[in-house]
Motif scaffolding. Structure first.
Motif, PDB file in Angstrom:
ATOM      1  N   ASN A 176      13.408   6.069   5.705  1.00  0.00           N
ATOM      2  CA  ASN A 176      12.648   6.348   6.915  1.00  0.00           C
ATOM      3  C   ASN A 176      13.022   7.727   7.425  1.00  0.00           C
ATOM      4  O   ASN A 176      14.165   7.965   7.808  1.00  0.00           O
ATOM      5  CB  ASN A 176      12.959   5.309   8.001  1.00  0.00           C
ATOM      6  CG  ASN A 176      12.183   4.028   7.809  1.00  0.00           C
ATOM      7  OD1 ASN A 176      10.989   3.963   8.096  1.00  0.00           O
ATOM      8  ND2 ASN A 176      12.848   2.994   7.315  1.00  0.00           N
ATOM      9  N   GLY A 177      12.077   8.663   7.413  1.00  0.00           N
ATOM     10  CA  GLY A 177      12.338   9.988   7.935  1.00  0.00           C
ATOM     11  C   GLY A 177      12.872  10.944   6.877  1.00  0.00           C
ATOM     12  O   GLY A 177      12.993  10.615   5.698  1.00  0.00           O
ATOM     13  N   SER A 207       9.752  -8.683  12.275  1.00  0.00           N
ATOM     14  CA  SER A 207      10.836  -7.789  11.877  1.00  0.00           C
ATOM     15  C   SER A 207      11.881  -8.589  11.128  1.00  0.00           C
ATOM     16  O   SER A 207      11.982  -9.806  11.269  1.00  0.00           O
ATOM     17  CB  SER A 207      11.475  -7.142  13.103  1.00  0.00           C
ATOM     18  OG  SER A 207      12.146  -8.111  13.862  1.00  0.00           O
ATOM     19  N   CYS A 253       7.907  16.053   7.637  1.00  0.00           N
ATOM     20  CA  CYS A 253       7.229  16.013   6.338  1.00  0.00           C
ATOM     21  C   CYS A 253       7.272  17.389   5.696  1.00  0.00           C
ATOM     22  O   CYS A 253       7.505  17.518   4.486  1.00  0.00           O
ATOM     23  CB  CYS A 253       5.778  15.569   6.505  1.00  0.00           C
ATOM     24  SG  CYS A 253       5.557  13.927   7.229  1.00  0.00           S
ATOM     25  N   GLY A 304       7.591   8.622   5.478  1.00  0.00           N
ATOM     26  CA  GLY A 304       8.112   7.369   4.945  1.00  0.00           C
ATOM     27  C   GLY A 304       8.150   7.502   3.439  1.00  0.00           C
ATOM     28  O   GLY A 304       7.105   7.685   2.794  1.00  0.00           O
ATOM     29  N   GLY A 343       6.706  -1.256   6.547  1.00  0.00           N
ATOM     30  CA  GLY A 343       7.785  -1.161   7.520  1.00  0.00           C
ATOM     31  C   GLY A 343       8.070   0.229   8.058  1.00  0.00           C
ATOM     32  O   GLY A 343       9.088   0.430   8.727  1.00  0.00           O
ATOM     33  N   PHE A 344       7.173   1.183   7.810  1.00  0.00           N
ATOM     34  CA  PHE A 344       7.372   2.537   8.325  1.00  0.00           C
ATOM     35  C   PHE A 344       6.639   2.698   9.650  1.00  0.00           C
ATOM     36  O   PHE A 344       5.461   2.382   9.751  1.00  0.00           O
ATOM     37  CB  PHE A 344       6.867   3.583   7.327  1.00  0.00           C
ATOM     38  CG  PHE A 344       7.621   3.616   6.037  1.00  0.00           C
ATOM     39  CD1 PHE A 344       8.925   4.080   5.986  1.00  0.00           C
ATOM     40  CD2 PHE A 344       7.039   3.171   4.860  1.00  0.00           C
ATOM     41  CE1 PHE A 344       9.633   4.099   4.787  1.00  0.00           C
ATOM     42  CE2 PHE A 344       7.720   3.198   3.658  1.00  0.00           C
ATOM     43  CZ  PHE A 344       9.029   3.658   3.625  1.00  0.00           C
ATOM     44  N   ARG A 345       7.332   3.233  10.635  1.00  0.00           N
ATOM     45  CA  ARG A 345       6.723   3.462  11.948  1.00  0.00           C
ATOM     46  C   ARG A 345       6.452   4.932  12.220  1.00  0.00           C
ATOM     47  O   ARG A 345       5.898   5.276  13.255  1.00  0.00           O
ATOM     48  CB  ARG A 345       7.633   2.891  13.042  1.00  0.00           C
ATOM     49  CG  ARG A 345       7.797   1.382  12.954  1.00  0.00           C
ATOM     50  CD  ARG A 345       8.602   0.837  14.103  1.00  0.00           C
ATOM     51  NE  ARG A 345       8.729  -0.615  14.031  1.00  0.00           N
ATOM     52  CZ  ARG A 345       9.391  -1.350  14.917  1.00  0.00           C
ATOM     53  NH1 ARG A 345      10.004  -0.760  15.934  1.00  0.00           N
ATOM     54  NH2 ARG A 345       9.453  -2.661  14.786  1.00  0.00           N
ATOM     55  N   ARG A 391      13.606   2.863  -0.189  1.00  0.00           N
ATOM     56  CA  ARG A 391      12.825   3.553   0.831  1.00  0.00           C
ATOM     57  C   ARG A 391      13.731   4.323   1.771  1.00  0.00           C
ATOM     58  O   ARG A 391      14.902   3.967   1.973  1.00  0.00           O
ATOM     59  CB  ARG A 391      11.953   2.560   1.607  1.00  0.00           C
ATOM     60  CG  ARG A 391      12.723   1.563   2.440  1.00  0.00           C
ATOM     61  CD  ARG A 391      11.836   0.436   2.892  1.00  0.00           C
ATOM     62  NE  ARG A 391      11.439  -0.376   1.758  1.00  0.00           N
ATOM     63  CZ  ARG A 391      10.243  -0.951   1.647  1.00  0.00           C
ATOM     64  NH1 ARG A 391       9.360  -0.833   2.610  1.00  0.00           N
ATOM     65  NH2 ARG A 391       9.946  -1.670   0.578  1.00  0.00           N
ATOM     66  N   MET A 407       1.219   1.826   5.343  1.00  0.00           N
ATOM     67  CA  MET A 407       2.461   2.360   5.897  1.00  0.00           C
ATOM     68  C   MET A 407       3.115   1.340   6.825  1.00  0.00           C
ATOM     69  O   MET A 407       4.328   1.094   6.747  1.00  0.00           O
ATOM     70  CB  MET A 407       2.185   3.663   6.643  1.00  0.00           C
ATOM     71  CG  MET A 407       3.438   4.341   7.198  1.00  0.00           C
ATOM     72  SD  MET A 407       3.114   5.967   7.953  1.00  0.00           S
ATOM     73  CE  MET A 407       2.477   5.449   9.553  1.00  0.00           C
ATOM     74  N   THR A 415       6.485   9.197  10.170  1.00  0.00           N
ATOM     75  CA  THR A 415       6.469   9.981   8.940  1.00  0.00           C
ATOM     76  C   THR A 415       7.636  10.975   8.938  1.00  0.00           C
ATOM     77  O   THR A 415       8.082  11.395   9.997  1.00  0.00           O
ATOM     78  CB  THR A 415       5.138  10.753   8.822  1.00  0.00           C
ATOM     79  OG1 THR A 415       4.925  11.530  10.011  1.00  0.00           O
ATOM     80  CG2 THR A 415       3.974   9.791   8.626  1.00  0.00           C
ATOM     81  N   GLN A 455      11.574  -6.629   4.302  1.00  0.00           N
ATOM     82  CA  GLN A 455      11.858  -5.923   3.063  1.00  0.00           C
ATOM     83  C   GLN A 455      13.251  -6.258   2.526  1.00  0.00           C
ATOM     84  O   GLN A 455      13.730  -5.619   1.599  1.00  0.00           O
ATOM     85  CB  GLN A 455      11.746  -4.412   3.298  1.00  0.00           C
ATOM     86  CG  GLN A 455      10.454  -3.977   3.940  1.00  0.00           C
ATOM     87  CD  GLN A 455       9.214  -4.374   3.144  1.00  0.00           C
ATOM     88  OE1 GLN A 455       9.239  -4.374   1.922  1.00  0.00           O
ATOM     89  NE2 GLN A 455       8.136  -4.706   3.826  1.00  0.00           N
TER      90      GLN A 455
END
Length: 257
Positions: free
Chosen positions: A242-243, A3, A138, A228, A222-224, A240, A218, A226, A63
Motif C-alpha cells: 500500500n503506497g 475488514s 505514483c 496500490g 483492499g487498496f484505499r 501487495r 482496487m 494509490t 487478504q
C-alpha cells in the motif's frame, strides 16, 4: 466489504457456538461455526481434515490466510499450530490450499483489467500498480522503478484510476484514449511536475466503464489509495504494497537490480 480486523473479531465471537447446532458427528456438512464465519466473510474455505485431534480448516479473512480448528463440542479455535521449536506447522499447507490459488485468481483479474504497459513485454518480472494520473506517490514509484524498467528487467502495468482530483478522470481518459497509451503515460509521468498530460475534453462511456471497473477492483483488493502495488515474490506468491515502497523494500517489489 469487511475488514480483516472485523472478521477476526467475528471469528473470536462466533467460535463460542456449541455442538448442538453443528452436526459434527460424522456428517460431511461443514460445522455451523464455519458456516457462520462464511456468512461473516470468510472465503476460500478448504478442509484440512483431522489435525491434532481437531477438525481443521483453512480460509481467507480478507487478504489474510487463517486456520480454524473445530473441536468435538463445536467450538472453534482460530490460529496456527506452533511446534516446540517455534515452527508454524500450518503455514505451508495453508499457502498451498488457499493463499496460492487465491493469489493466482487475483493475478488473472489484474491481467484482465485495463492497464497500460511501461517496459518491455518480455521482461521477466511483472508488477501491477493502481495509479492515478495526479498521484505524486505514483510518480515517485514510476521514477524509482526506472533502473529496472530501462534495463528490461521489469514491466510495470499501470491500472489507471481517476480518484484524486476533479481532472483525474479526464487525464486518465487522455491516457487510455491515446493511440499509444504507453507514450501517453510516459508523457504524464515525465512532465508530472509541470501538470502532466493535458486532460481530455470528456470521458467516453467505454473509458468511464474501464475506470469504474479498475476502481472497483482496487477496492476489492483492499487498496484505499494509490499507488496500490502487487507483485509475485520468489516463491510465486502474490504480495501487495500500500503506497510508495520504502527504498529498502524496492528490491523485494522489483527484484534484483
Amino acid at each position: 466489504m469487511f475488514s480483516t480486523k472485523s472478521l477476526v473479531s467475528a471469528l473470536l465471537g462466533i467460535a463460542a457456538l456449541g455442538a448442538a447446532a453443528n452436526g459434527f458427528a460424522g456428517e460431511p456438512e461443514r460445522p455451523a461455526v464455519i458456516r457462520a464465519l462464511e456468512r461473516q466473510g470468510l472465503s476460500h474455505v478448504q478442509e484440512l481434515g483431522k489435525v491434532s485431534g481437531l477438525r481443521g480448516y483453512a480460509g481467507m479473512a480478507g487478504q489474510q490466510p487463517i486456520t480454524i480448528y473445530v473441536a468435538d463440542d463445536g467450538n472453534a479455535i482460530v490460529g496456527s499450530r506452533i511446534s516446540p521449536e517455534g515452527e508454524n506447522l500450518d503455514e505451508a499447507r495453508v499457502q498451498e490450499l488457499v493463499a496460492k490459488p487465491m493469489g493466482e485468481a487475483i493475478w488473472k483479474q489484474l491481467d484482465e483489467s485495463t492497464w497500460v504497459a511501461d517496459g518491455k513485454a518480455r521482461a521477466p518480472r511483472v508488477v501491477y500498480a493502481f495509479s492515478d494520473p495526479n498521484c505524486p506517490y505514483c510518480n515517485r514509484f514510476w521514477e524509482a522503478a526506472r533502473p529496472w524498467v530501462d534495463a528490461g528487467k521489469v514491466q510495470l502495468r499501470h491500472i489507471i484510476v481517476g480518484v484524486i482530483r476533479a481532472d483525474s478522470s479526464t487525464k486518465a481518459a487522455a491516457i487510455l484514449g491515446a493511440p499509444d497509451r504507453s507514450a501517453a503515460l510516459l508523457e504524464n509521468e515525465r512532465h508530472f511536475r509541470q501538470g502532466g498530460i493535458k486532460p481530455a475534453a470528456s470521458v467516453p462511456a467505454a473509458i468511464r466503464d474501464s475506470l469504474d471497473n479498475n476502481q472497483i477492483l482496487m477496492a476489492e483488493l483492499g487498496f484505499r489509495g494509490t499507488p496500490g502495488i502487487l507483485y509475485k515474490d520468489e516463491q510465486g506468491r502474490v504480495q501487495r504494497v500500500n503506497g510508495m515502497p520504502r527504498p529498502e523494500a524496492l528490491e523485494r517489489v522489483l527484484g534484483p537490480r
